[in-house]
Scaffold this active site. Structure first.
Site, PDB file in Angstrom:
ATOM      1  N   TRP A   1       0.828  -1.224   0.000  1.00  0.00           N
ATOM      2  CA  TRP A   1       0.000   0.000   0.000  1.00  0.00           C
ATOM      3  C   TRP A   1       0.854   1.262   0.000  1.00  0.00           C
ATOM      4  O   TRP A   1       1.888   1.322   0.681  1.00  0.00           O
ATOM      5  CB  TRP A   1      -0.860  -0.007   1.249  1.00  0.00           C
ATOM      6  CG  TRP A   1      -1.388   1.311   1.673  1.00  0.00           C
ATOM      7  CD1 TRP A   1      -0.704   2.297   2.341  1.00  0.00           C
ATOM      8  CD2 TRP A   1      -2.708   1.824   1.476  1.00  0.00           C
ATOM      9  NE1 TRP A   1      -1.533   3.380   2.573  1.00  0.00           N
ATOM     10  CE2 TRP A   1      -2.769   3.111   2.050  1.00  0.00           C
ATOM     11  CE3 TRP A   1      -3.870   1.313   0.873  1.00  0.00           C
ATOM     12  CZ2 TRP A   1      -3.926   3.896   2.045  1.00  0.00           C
ATOM     13  CZ3 TRP A   1      -5.018   2.093   0.871  1.00  0.00           C
ATOM     14  CH2 TRP A   1      -5.033   3.366   1.453  1.00  0.00           C
TER      15      TRP A   1
ATOM     16  N   ASN B   1       0.229   5.675   0.409  1.00  0.00           N
ATOM     17  CA  ASN B   1      -0.574   6.902   0.356  1.00  0.00           C
ATOM     18  C   ASN B   1       0.324   8.103   0.133  1.00  0.00           C
ATOM     19  O   ASN B   1       0.997   8.144  -0.910  1.00  0.00           O
ATOM     20  CB  ASN B   1      -1.619   7.017   1.479  1.00  0.00           C
ATOM     21  CG  ASN B   1      -1.162   6.929   2.904  1.00  0.00           C
ATOM     22  OD1 ASN B   1      -0.711   5.900   3.347  1.00  0.00           O
ATOM     23  ND2 ASN B   1      -1.303   7.982   3.659  1.00  0.00           N
ATOM     24  N   ASP B   2       0.389   9.061   1.017  1.00  0.00           N
ATOM     25  CA  ASP B   2       0.999  10.358   0.700  1.00  0.00           C
ATOM     26  C   ASP B   2       2.446  10.297   0.201  1.00  0.00           C
ATOM     27  O   ASP B   2       3.244   9.532   0.736  1.00  0.00           O
ATOM     28  CB  ASP B   2       1.064  11.248   1.948  1.00  0.00           C
ATOM     29  CG  ASP B   2      -0.203  11.240   2.756  1.00  0.00           C
ATOM     30  OD1 ASP B   2      -1.216  10.720   2.285  1.00  0.00           O
ATOM     31  OD2 ASP B   2      -0.164  11.766   3.879  1.00  0.00           O
TER      32      ASP B   2
ATOM     33  N   GLN C   1       4.264   7.181   2.148  1.00  0.00           N
ATOM     34  CA  GLN C   1       3.568   6.455   3.209  1.00  0.00           C
ATOM     35  C   GLN C   1       3.332   5.039   2.690  1.00  0.00           C
ATOM     36  O   GLN C   1       2.697   4.847   1.634  1.00  0.00           O
ATOM     37  CB  GLN C   1       2.247   7.149   3.548  1.00  0.00           C
ATOM     38  CG  GLN C   1       2.423   8.452   4.291  1.00  0.00           C
ATOM     39  CD  GLN C   1       2.819   8.212   5.742  1.00  0.00           C
ATOM     40  OE1 GLN C   1       1.992   7.930   6.575  1.00  0.00           O
ATOM     41  NE2 GLN C   1       4.111   8.323   6.049  1.00  0.00           N
TER      42      GLN C   1
HETATM   43  C1  FRU Z   1      -3.008  12.085   4.847  1.00  0.00           C
HETATM   44  C2  FRU Z   1      -2.592  11.436   6.162  1.00  0.00           C
HETATM   45  C3  FRU Z   1      -1.627  12.307   6.930  1.00  0.00           C
HETATM   46  C4  FRU Z   1      -0.899  11.308   7.774  1.00  0.00           C
HETATM   47  C5  FRU Z   1      -0.806  10.120   6.845  1.00  0.00           C
HETATM   48  C6  FRU Z   1      -0.906   8.790   7.520  1.00  0.00           C
HETATM   49  O1  FRU Z   1      -3.433  11.152   3.900  1.00  0.00           O
HETATM   50  O2  FRU Z   1      -3.727  11.129   6.943  1.00  0.00           O
HETATM   51  O3  FRU Z   1      -2.230  13.332   7.693  1.00  0.00           O
HETATM   52  O4  FRU Z   1       0.355  11.775   8.154  1.00  0.00           O
HETATM   53  O5  FRU Z   1      -1.865  10.235   5.924  1.00  0.00           O
HETATM   54  O6  FRU Z   1      -0.677   7.751   6.622  1.00  0.00           O
END
Ligand code: FRU
Length: 511
Positions: free
Chosen positions: A41, A43-44, A60
């Site tokens: 996975w 994310n950011d 992330q």
């Molecule tokens: C944004 C967020 C951030 C946090 C991260 C955790 O998508 O929620 O605020 O640091 O993802 O994965």
């Protein structure tokens, strides 16, 4: 082995897992030119920076499944921001102050040749007075020195804790530090903060430091008492042309309408917005000059990060995903989550413009060009215009007698993603409701386009299961993902009334 070469068992395990498992991922499980996690996975984007002759992208990362989990930082490097080479995971949740997750943060190259990362640590290692099992958040540093390849967590972490926070601050909503350097050489970091009193909104708090390690609390750079979402995650703050820009990702917004035209400016939920303004380095005051505006008007875009390139462009990469629909994919996939292409930012007439970085154009191959195509109450298919990894440019040169022009892509007999433009109302809709996704998720979004006389220029980057649509040189951008089978390769054009347009298509493949 030198002591500094030792890594934690959590990081060693993540590296062993990602090395083994990523070798099993077939090429057609990934998009062609959009960045995906090495395994599991994503994310950011995190730590986006130019350091030691290369671009660095951290992210992330939960390697162990295609769902969000205890956050690691994945790592990749690139010469051109487009073609990335995976490096071993950089951070794992292995310390008392971050064992529930190493959340988002940023990076800076330092004068002594080191690379400094600042991120949010999450822990449940404390007496929780609320009894709600939430994670306490603090800001932490990890450093790679010039002669080392590892990022070591600083021995005096955490470097910023909730102890310094203003009254009413919520220590469980305190994250995503954005680092930068002032012209006098000192450092600042901007951290998002929610307030415990739910009527108090959100704040972005600035901290200062002379060395990147020792931080003291400074001003509140921005305060939203108007309740635009509950928390402005992942702030970015930087000069661009004559002004400064604040970009952040408010969580849980109420929907907002575009006055007069009745389209939705911000849909309900998590959004990304920008505000331009003036920043006085001496007083450290930010004076916003404009109302907040959406950064991307598609269906999947969140938590972008902006960096400066060596030639002083400001380049943004976002997570191409609506966080609310991030758990709706098939369970057995090996990788989930992708970044947008890097976009160069500019401000024209107070508006943010975005355009794929010029490095992207080097991937263009097999140019096909058709001039002055006419469509009148019909659907047109052109044999050599098709594909799922293309850069498609459509210039509409005549549309005064056109009620609606539609471009469909990822099309077969039963599926298509559709982009519709209605010249009279000057609105554009992206519609994925027939793209094959059966789970309930937002199917379409309509936005207002500025009028530019008789013509309209579209650039559509299609890449297997996503599209990024740039309207009129990047005045509006719409990004989205979809799950249509790769056999749906069609692209077609339909007009209600009469439209005339030029088409240029390039196939995109990596070198
Ligand atoms: C944004 C967020 C951030 C946090 C991260 C955790 O998508 O929620 O605020 O640091 O993802 O994965």
């Amino acid at each position: 082995m030198k002591e500094r070469d030792l890594i934690s068992k959590e990081l060693a395990a993540a590296r062993e897992y990602e090395t083994k498992q990523s070798a099993l991922v077939a090429e057609d499980e990934r998009p062609v030119y959009h960045f995906t996690p090495r395994i599991g996975w994503l994310n950011d984007p995190n730590g986006l920076s130019y350091y030691d002759g290369q671009y660095h992208l951290f992210y992330q990362y939960h390697p162990y499944s295609s769902y969000w989990g205890p956050m690691h930082w994945g790592h990749a490097v690139s010469e051109d921001m487009i073609q990335w080479t995976y490096l071993p995971a950089a951070l794992a949740p292995d310390s008392p102050y971050d064992h529930c997750g190493c959340f988002s943060g940023t990076a800076l190259p330092m004068d002594d040749g080191s690379h400094l990362l600042m991120y949010t640590g999450c822990t449940d290692d404390f007496e929780d007075p609320t009894g709600r099992g939430r994670w306490l958040q603090s800001q932490n540093v990890a450093i790679k020195t010039a002669d080392d390849s590892e990022y070591h967590k600083y021995s005096a972490n955490p470097v910023i804790t909730f102890e310094d926070l203003p009254e009413g601050a919520d220590p469980y909503e305190f994250r995503d530090p954005y680092l930068w350097r002032m012209s006098d050489g000192t450092y600042r970091t901007l951290v998002a903060l929610g307030m415990s009193d739910e009527t108090a909104g959100t704040r972005l708090i600035m901290y200062r430091s002379d060395d990147g390690l020792h931080w003291s609390c400074g001003k509140t750079l921005f305060e939203d008492s108007r309740r635009i979402g509950v928390m402005w995650e992942c702030p970015n703050f930087f000069p661009l042309g004559e002004q400064y820009i604040l970009i952040a990702s408010p969580m849980d917004m109420q929907a907002e309408e575009e006055e007069a035209v009745g389209t939705i400016r911000f849909p309900k939920g998590n959004n990304v917005c920008y505000i331009t303004g003036q920043f006085d380095e001496d007083t450290e005051e930010f004076i916003p000059t404009k109302r907040y505006e959406p950064v991307d008007c598609g269906l999947d875009f969140y938590a972008p990060q902006v960096m400066e390139t060596p030639d002083h462009r400001r380049v943004m990469i976002g997570w191409m995903q609506d966080p609310h629909t991030a758990n709706l994919h098939e369970q057995d996939i090996r990788i989930f989550g992708q970044m947008t292409v890097p976009r160069k930012l500019e401000v024209k007439d107070g508006r943010l413009y975005q355009w794929p970085v010029r490095e992207f154009d080097r991937l263009r191959k097999d140019e096909v060009h058709h001039q002055q195509i006419k469509a009148e109450d019909e659907t047109i298919r052109i044999p050599d215009i098709m594909g799922r990894s293309v850069d498609l440019l459509v210039n509409i040169t005549q549309m005064d007698a056109c009620r609606q022009l539609s471009i469909r892509f990822a099309e077969d007999q039963t599926h298509a993603v559709e982009l519709r433009y209605e010249p009279e109302r000057s609105v554009m809709t992206i519609d994925r409701s027939r793209s094959g996704q059966q789970k309930e998720m937002t199917g379409e979004r309509t936005v207002t386009i500025l009028q530019h006389g008789e013509s309209m220029a579209l650039r559509i980057l299609i890449d297997q299961w996503s599209a990024e649509i740039f309207v009129n040189g990047g005045e509006k951008v719409m990004s989205l993902t979809y799950y249509t089978d790769l056999s749906a390769q069609g692209i077609s054009f339909s007009a209600k009334g009469k439209a005339v347009f030029d088409i240029t298509q390039y196939t995109i493949s990596l070198e």
